[in-house]
Design a protein around this motif. Structure first.
Motif, PDB file in Angstrom:
ATOM      1  N   ASN A 193     -40.225  10.898 -16.312  1.00 45.46           N
ATOM      2  CA  ASN A 193     -39.785  11.743 -15.204  1.00 45.46           C
ATOM      3  C   ASN A 193     -39.278  10.923 -14.022  1.00 45.46           C
ATOM      4  O   ASN A 193     -38.240  11.230 -13.431  1.00 45.46           O
ATOM      5  N   HIS A 199     -33.136  14.887 -12.115  1.00 47.68           N
ATOM      6  CA  HIS A 199     -33.943  16.096 -11.966  1.00 47.68           C
ATOM      7  C   HIS A 199     -34.301  16.384 -10.507  1.00 47.68           C
ATOM      8  O   HIS A 199     -34.703  17.507 -10.182  1.00 47.68           O
ATOM      9  N   SER A 203     -35.367  20.116  -9.697  1.00 51.47           N
ATOM     10  CA  SER A 203     -36.797  20.408  -9.746  1.00 51.47           C
ATOM     11  C   SER A 203     -37.391  20.502  -8.347  1.00 51.47           C
ATOM     12  O   SER A 203     -38.267  21.338  -8.091  1.00 51.47           O
ATOM     13  N   ARG A 211     -30.355  22.517  -5.796  1.00 49.54           N
ATOM     14  CA  ARG A 211     -29.997  22.611  -7.216  1.00 49.54           C
ATOM     15  C   ARG A 211     -28.561  23.084  -7.426  1.00 49.54           C
ATOM     16  O   ARG A 211     -27.993  22.913  -8.512  1.00 49.54           O
ATOM     17  N   ASP A 325     -42.810  19.382 -10.672  1.00 51.12           N
ATOM     18  CA  ASP A 325     -42.589  18.693 -11.941  1.00 51.12           C
ATOM     19  C   ASP A 325     -43.644  19.060 -12.978  1.00 51.12           C
ATOM     20  O   ASP A 325     -43.362  19.104 -14.180  1.00 51.12           O
TER      21      ASP A 325
END
Length: 497
Positions: A193, A199, A203, A211, A325
């Motif tokens: 991650n 991400h 996220s 986003r 996450d």
């Protein structure tokens, strides 16, 4: 052949050197692991921890030194973490009161027939606790993952993955405090991650970007060739106009160092440790370091977490970030586990260059590190069952608060303030009623013929008391809501607008 297939083939060709077998396999147990933040532990009692599936206990003697034993008493295998630290600096098993010194020697067996028998039994090697090399550096307690005389020698030949900036006294370096949390997904999924910058704006929408606006294309060229012992490093390019360079640097077994260098000379360094505790779980210890620019300007930190705030507040607000996450990684791990062990590279579809560092990490794990963490033989390897109870999945008490003395003290103070706020609100309400009743009674006695709606209005003190009751009641309610963050923080991406 599709465009996506070409991208996947190109990516595979770029990472092909990583597929070569290393001369040696990474040795998981011959490493230093940071297992706790000393400042946050209650030094008056022992603490149960886990490392590579082993049950261990941390404790501090009366000289201030921390020690790590396997978490069992050699007598009847009762957990030493349920014992006591005595005034003489020994660790006492609370089952039969056997005592152990810092070297693991049994120094007291009170049920012995006489002193000679006790001395003979204490000298027997079977009476010793199993000791692991331990040291404290940068306020972290580091444990070597093997025990014994040979482990003591080997541990002195390798240095922990510390952070040089934390030892630098320069006034340009701002050093916010550590954070620590146990997370319900594996060490490898944590590392995967944090090797994935793509991400972050998705996220962590609302904290670290949008986003909808910040999901842009970039490449990740390799900066350091893969090494069994030293890991690898990748750069992110292009970056924002105010950023000179961003590097993701994986240093086995448990450190990811992310450095963002700004054009004005400032830097943001994310120090991220992930410790493999048991299957399906890891312990995260992290902090950020801010290096001021040449002109003395402090660079932006990680969201609002770089703002001045008490340590306990930073700890509970970390849930806002970590739980974004958590929901993905917990379920992702279960899906991969169902498809078969060590099948990650064959199951996922990664056509874009943003996944280069993630692929490199999985290849390092598969080709350089034996395919995964070598858990202790007695460890439960069941990973398939996912947690559906949100109270357990987003638990904060068990994964942090109960073992953090800073948060425990803050919670006690908040609970006291909550009680005082509600008590004050009730007192103000009674005061308001008393003042109003007394005023009306006095009016009736002094001017009974002239009483009207206007001259019987409550006095100023009544209004002040009512306002005070409302303010204190609201304060108590908000403090109660705040205290709940020490126990559970639920999160849903569907509700994160």
């Amino acid at each position: 052949m599709t465009v996506e297939t070409n991208l996947q083939d190109n990516l595979d060709n770029q990472t092909a050197p990583f597929l070569q077998e290393a001369e040696s396999t990474f040795q998981w147990t011959k490493q230093w692991y940071p297992v706790a933040v000393a400042e946050f532990l209650d030094s008056s009692r022992p603490h149960a921890i886990q490392l590579l599936g082993k049950d261990l206990v941390l404790w501090q003697d009366n000289s201030g030194q921390w020690h790590c034993f396997e978490d069992f008493c050699p007598h009847r295998l009762a957990p030493l973490s349920e014992g006591r630290i005595e005034s003489d600096g020994t660790l006492l098993c609370a089952y039969h009161a056997w005592r152990f010194d810092r070297l693991g020697n049994c120094v007291n067996i009170p049920q012995s027939k006489d002193k000679e028998t006790e001395a003979r039994n204490c000298a027997n090697q079977k009476s010793r606790a199993v000791v692991y090399p331990t040291q404290k550096l940068q306020d972290l307690i580091w444990v070597w993952a093997e025990s014994g005389t040979e482990a003591e020698v080997e541990s002195q030949l390798r240095q922990p993955r510390t952070v040089s900036e934390l030892d630098d006294p320069s006034s340009r370096i701002v050093k916010p405090f550590w954070n620590i949390r146990d997370l319900p997904y594996g060490w490898d999924f944590f590392m995967e991650n944090v090797a994935d910058p793509a991400h972050v704006p998705v996220s962590h929408h609302g904290i670290m970007g949008s986003r909808y606006e910040d999901t842009k294309y970039y490449d990740m060229p390799r900066l350091r060739e893969m090494s069994t012992q030293e890991g690898f490093a990748f750069e992110v390019t292009p970056t924002a106009s105010n950023i000179k360079q961003t590097i993701h640097d994986f240093q086995p077994p448990c450190h990811m160092r992310i450095v963002t260098s700004f054009e004005d000379g400032g830097q943001l360094i994310l120090v991220l440790y992930a410790i493999p505790t048991r299957p399906g779980w890891c312990r995260h210890i992290g902090r950020q370091i801010l290096i001021k620019s040449d002109a003395g300007k402090t660079p932006p930190g990680l969201g609002f977490f770089a703002l001045p705030m008490p340590k306990w507040l930073n700890h509970i607000l970390a849930s806002l970030f970590l739980h974004q996450d958590l929901i993905f990684l917990h379920y992702q791990e279960k899906i991969i586990a169902k498809r078969g062990k060590n099948k990650w590279l064959g199951e996922v579809y990664t056509p874009n260059p943003q996944d280069k560092a993630v692929i490199a990490f999985r290849q390092w794990l598969a080709k350089r590190a034996g395919g995964g963490v070598p858990w202790d033989a007695g460890c439960n390897l069941q990973l398939l069952n996912k947690e559906t109870d949100s109270e357990k999945l987003f638990d904060v008490w068990t994964t942090h608060t109960k073992d953090c003395q800073v948060c425990q003290d803050a919670l006690k103070n908040i609970n006291r303030l909550t009680v005082l706020s509600y008590a004050g609100a009730i007192a103000c309400l009674f005061l308001a009623l008393f003042l109003d009743g007394r005023y009306v009674a006095m009016q009736a006695l002094t001017e009974p013929a002239s009483i009207s709606m206007w001259n019987t209005l409550p006095p100023l003190g009544f209004g002040v008391a009512i306002a005070g009751a409302i303010i204190l009641a609201i304060t108590g309610y908000l403090l109660k809501k705040l205290s709940q963050l020490f126990y559970v923080y639920k999160f849903s991406h569907a509700d994160n607008n």
